[in-house]
Design a protein around this motif. Structure first.
Motif, mmCIF file in Angstrom:
data_model
loop_
_atom_site.group_PDB
_atom_site.id
_atom_site.type_symbol
_atom_site.label_atom_id
_atom_site.label_comp_id
_atom_site.label_asym_id
_atom_site.label_seq_id
_atom_site.Cartn_x
_atom_site.Cartn_y
_atom_site.Cartn_z
ATOM 1 N N MET A 18 0.806 -1.207 0.000
ATOM 2 C CA MET A 18 0.000 0.000 0.000
ATOM 3 C C MET A 18 0.837 1.254 0.000
ATOM 4 S SD MET A 18 -3.091 -1.022 2.547
ATOM 5 C CE MET A 18 -3.819 -2.638 2.446
ATOM 6 N N ALA A 19 2.113 1.131 0.315
ATOM 7 C CA ALA A 19 2.997 2.285 0.353
ATOM 8 C C ALA A 19 3.829 2.381 -0.914
ATOM 9 C CB ALA A 19 3.926 2.193 1.568
ATOM 10 N N GLU A 20 3.332 1.763 -2.057
ATOM 11 C CA GLU A 20 4.139 1.714 -3.265
ATOM 12 C C GLU A 20 4.248 3.082 -3.937
ATOM 13 O OE1 GLU A 20 -0.089 0.353 -4.263
ATOM 14 O OE2 GLU A 20 1.432 0.006 -2.710
ATOM 15 N N HIS A 21 3.348 4.015 -3.618
ATOM 16 C CA HIS A 21 3.399 5.366 -4.171
ATOM 17 C C HIS A 21 3.593 6.339 -3.014
ATOM 18 C CE1 HIS A 21 2.208 3.773 -8.020
ATOM 19 N NE2 HIS A 21 1.115 3.241 -7.492
ATOM 20 N N PRO A 22 4.844 6.622 -2.631
ATOM 21 C CA PRO A 22 5.096 7.438 -1.446
ATOM 22 C C PRO A 22 4.403 8.793 -1.532
ATOM 23 C CG PRO A 22 7.120 6.424 -2.240
ATOM 24 C CD PRO A 22 6.082 6.182 -3.287
ATOM 25 N N ALA A 23 3.708 9.146 -0.454
ATOM 26 C CA ALA A 23 3.028 10.432 -0.393
ATOM 27 C C ALA A 23 4.039 11.532 -0.091
ATOM 28 C CB ALA A 23 1.949 10.390 0.676
ATOM 29 N N LYS A 24 3.864 12.667 -0.730
ATOM 30 C CA LYS A 24 4.734 13.812 -0.471
ATOM 31 C C LYS A 24 4.142 14.755 0.573
ATOM 32 C CE LYS A 24 6.716 13.810 -5.137
ATOM 33 N NZ LYS A 24 6.901 14.594 -6.394
ATOM 34 N N ARG A 25 2.823 14.764 0.668
ATOM 35 C CA ARG A 25 2.144 15.621 1.635
ATOM 36 C C ARG A 25 1.085 14.773 2.346
ATOM 37 N NH1 ARG A 25 2.954 18.288 -2.890
ATOM 38 N NH2 ARG A 25 0.923 17.608 -3.692
ATOM 39 N N VAL A 26 1.201 14.705 3.675
ATOM 40 C CA VAL A 26 0.316 13.864 4.479
ATOM 41 C C VAL A 26 -0.344 14.732 5.541
ATOM 42 C CG1 VAL A 26 0.160 11.866 6.017
ATOM 43 C CG2 VAL A 26 1.803 11.853 4.108
ATOM 44 N N LEU A 27 -1.652 14.601 5.673
ATOM 45 C CA LEU A 27 -2.395 15.266 6.744
ATOM 46 C C LEU A 27 -2.801 14.224 7.768
ATOM 47 C CD1 LEU A 27 -3.620 18.060 7.580
ATOM 48 C CD2 LEU A 27 -5.797 17.151 6.751
ATOM 49 N N GLU A 63 1.218 0.324 10.291
ATOM 50 C CA GLU A 63 1.844 -0.901 9.795
ATOM 51 C C GLU A 63 1.021 -1.514 8.667
ATOM 52 O OE1 GLU A 63 4.249 -3.108 13.260
ATOM 53 O OE2 GLU A 63 2.115 -2.935 13.677
ATOM 54 N N PHE A 64 -0.283 -1.508 8.809
ATOM 55 C CA PHE A 64 -1.187 -2.035 7.781
ATOM 56 C C PHE A 64 -1.009 -1.280 6.458
ATOM 57 C CE2 PHE A 64 -5.527 -1.549 5.908
ATOM 58 C CZ PHE A 64 -5.695 -2.840 5.472
ATOM 59 N N LEU A 65 -0.683 -0.005 6.555
ATOM 60 C CA LEU A 65 -0.470 0.804 5.352
ATOM 61 C C LEU A 65 0.896 0.574 4.722
ATOM 62 C CD1 LEU A 65 -2.039 4.170 6.574
ATOM 63 C CD2 LEU A 65 -3.076 2.443 5.089
ATOM 64 N N GLY A 66 1.746 -0.202 5.399
ATOM 65 C CA GLY A 66 3.036 -0.546 4.812
ATOM 66 C C GLY A 66 4.233 0.129 5.425
ATOM 67 N N TYR A 67 4.053 0.730 6.611
ATOM 68 C CA TYR A 67 5.160 1.428 7.266
ATOM 69 C C TYR A 67 5.501 0.685 8.559
ATOM 70 C CZ TYR A 67 3.357 4.865 4.018
ATOM 71 O OH TYR A 67 2.901 5.489 2.884
ATOM 72 N N PRO A 68 6.579 -0.092 8.598
ATOM 73 C CA PRO A 68 6.880 -0.948 9.752
ATOM 74 C C PRO A 68 7.084 -0.158 11.039
ATOM 75 C CG PRO A 68 8.189 -1.585 7.840
ATOM 76 C CD PRO A 68 7.537 -0.274 7.496
ATOM 77 N N ALA A 79 2.982 5.670 16.167
ATOM 78 C CA ALA A 79 2.474 5.693 14.790
ATOM 79 C C ALA A 79 3.173 6.761 13.973
ATOM 80 C CB ALA A 79 0.964 5.927 14.798
ATOM 81 N N LEU A 80 3.365 7.937 14.554
ATOM 82 C CA LEU A 80 4.049 9.019 13.840
ATOM 83 C C LEU A 80 5.497 8.645 13.533
ATOM 84 C CD1 LEU A 80 2.729 12.094 15.866
ATOM 85 C CD2 LEU A 80 2.000 11.360 13.583
ATOM 86 N N ARG A 81 6.133 7.959 14.462
ATOM 87 C CA ARG A 81 7.523 7.535 14.262
ATOM 88 C C ARG A 81 7.640 6.575 13.079
ATOM 89 N NH1 ARG A 81 8.332 4.703 18.913
ATOM 90 N NH2 ARG A 81 8.798 6.558 20.117
ATOM 91 N N ALA A 82 6.720 5.616 13.015
ATOM 92 C CA ALA A 82 6.738 4.662 11.904
ATOM 93 C C ALA A 82 6.422 5.348 10.581
ATOM 94 C CB ALA A 82 5.731 3.545 12.177
ATOM 95 N N LEU A 83 5.483 6.273 10.620
ATOM 96 C CA LEU A 83 5.120 6.998 9.403
ATOM 97 C C LEU A 83 6.290 7.816 8.886
ATOM 98 C CD1 LEU A 83 2.646 7.545 7.551
ATOM 99 C CD2 LEU A 83 2.206 9.573 8.965
ATOM 100 N N ARG A 84 6.976 8.510 9.786
ATOM 101 C CA ARG A 84 8.130 9.318 9.378
ATOM 102 C C ARG A 84 9.239 8.445 8.812
ATOM 103 N NH1 ARG A 84 8.834 13.737 7.357
ATOM 104 N NH2 ARG A 84 8.286 15.096 9.099
ATOM 105 N N ALA A 85 9.499 7.303 9.438
ATOM 106 C CA ALA A 85 10.542 6.412 8.933
ATOM 107 C C ALA A 85 10.201 5.911 7.532
ATOM 108 C CB ALA A 85 10.735 5.238 9.886
ATOM 109 N N GLY A 86 8.909 5.680 7.275
ATOM 110 C CA GLY A 86 8.506 5.199 5.967
ATOM 111 C C GLY A 86 8.400 6.278 4.919
ATOM 112 N N LEU A 87 8.223 7.527 5.366
ATOM 113 C CA LEU A 87 8.091 8.664 4.451
ATOM 114 C C LEU A 87 9.041 9.783 4.869
ATOM 115 C CD1 LEU A 87 4.178 8.766 4.229
ATOM 116 C CD2 LEU A 87 5.754 7.974 2.442
#
Length: 331
Positions: A1-10, A151-156, A27-35
């Protein structure tokens, strides 16, 4: 699900409590690491500004939530809401709902016009996108609710621990408080009798009995609270049998309170923001649960942090047991 990295996330989490924000850190930590290159915007309440400034590595900017019909956290400012929704169209690749179970918050996120939306939904209620929304389950620990979604969205996961950066200016501000310069790591315990909701407040006389037990164990008692809780902490102070407590009610901001907790031998408090701050600073704690669910809100480390339903004898037992642990200060 994370195959198209988002550039702007709300990221929508406009809840009022400090604990609400701290529980989103994993959750924010995992999101930042993935993006790592994305701009992460928190849609939150005005009081989240200090939190956002404290975590520049996780949050790039704060957008103040203008309110939305059906959400009680912020009165609806109709003109600002319309302007916000208009300005959001096409602005974000991903709108992430970390606000709650979804009956109202998912409708707001869907109106933002993001390329993708994600969040949690109540089974049987409207789900904006089954590929990116997980069912909401009662009783799951709050930090894990949102970490599992990311994690479900693809960000460990990058770890489940809460965090709160403490700066040297926080420690300096703590030392500058009256009589606080004499506090050394491990020499004191913090007692925080207040809570935002009256039904979460333990009787002051019980807090006083716990404070006396801490003083008997050789620890100086430090009372903390907001300016509006001065009457409550005064009631605790007046009920103490042993003298010497230091009352810092109304004198600590978020940074100095974190610095204070980081050097404390133990915290005793109700289920309120300071308990999550203690989890973030790795301060052993006994947390009283009177009107909320410990399965959801108790710290994840149940050895360092003890959740108690309110029985005085159990609280005293847990305090004594924690004092037997080897100290591990973040100070």
């Amino acid at each position: 699900m994370a195959e198209h990295p988002a550039k702007r996330v709300l990221i929508f989490r406009a809840l009022p409590g400090l604990g609400d924000l701290l529980c989103a850190v994993p959750a924010l930590r995992a999101l930042r690491a993935g993006l790592p290159e994305a701009e992460l915007t928190l849609l939150g309440l005005p009081q989240a500004a200090g939190f956002a400034q404290r975590f520049p590595e996780l949050i790039d900017r704060l957008e103040v939530f203008p309110g939305f019909p059906g959400l009680p956290e912020q009165p609806v400012r109709n003109r600002e809401l319309l302007a916000f929704l208009s300005g959001a169209q096409g602005k974000y690749e991903l709108a992430l709902q970390l606000h709650g179970s979804g009956p109202v918050s998912n409708a707001l996120v869907a109106l933002l016009g993001a390329r993708q939306t994600a969040g949690r939904f109540l089974p049987g209620q409207w789900c904006p996108d089954p590929a990116r929304f997980l069912p909401y389950q009662e009783g799951e620990p709050e930090p894990l609710v949102w970490l599992r979604l990311v994690e479900f969205l693809g960000y460990p996961s990058q770890g489940t621990a809460l965090a709160f950066p403490i700066h040297e200016e926080d420690r300096a501000a703590l030392r500058a408080l009256p009589d606080a310069h004499a506090l050394t790591p491990g020499s004191y315990a913090v007692v925080h009798p207040g809570a935002s909701r009256p039904e979460r407040r333990w009787p002051p006389r019980h807090f006083a009995q716990v404070a006396d037990r801490l003083a008997e164990r050789g620890l100086r008692v430090v009372l903390t609270g907001t300016p509006g809780e001065a009457e409550l902490t005064r009631a605790v102070r007046e009920a103490l049998a042993l003298p010497g407590a230091l009352d810092l009610t109304g004198q600590t901001d978020l940074g100095t309170l974190a610095a204070l907790l980081a050097g404390a031998r133990v915290l005793v408090s109700g289920d309120t923001g300071v308990s999550h701050l203690a989890a973030a600073t790795r301060t052993p704690s006994v947390v009283l649960f009177l009107a909320s669910d410990p399965a959801r809100w108790a710290p994840l480390d149940r050895e360092r942090h003890r959740a108690v339903r309110g029985d005085l004898g159990r609280v005293l037992t847990e305090v004594d047991d924690l004092l037997q642990q080897e100290p591990d200060y973040a100070f």
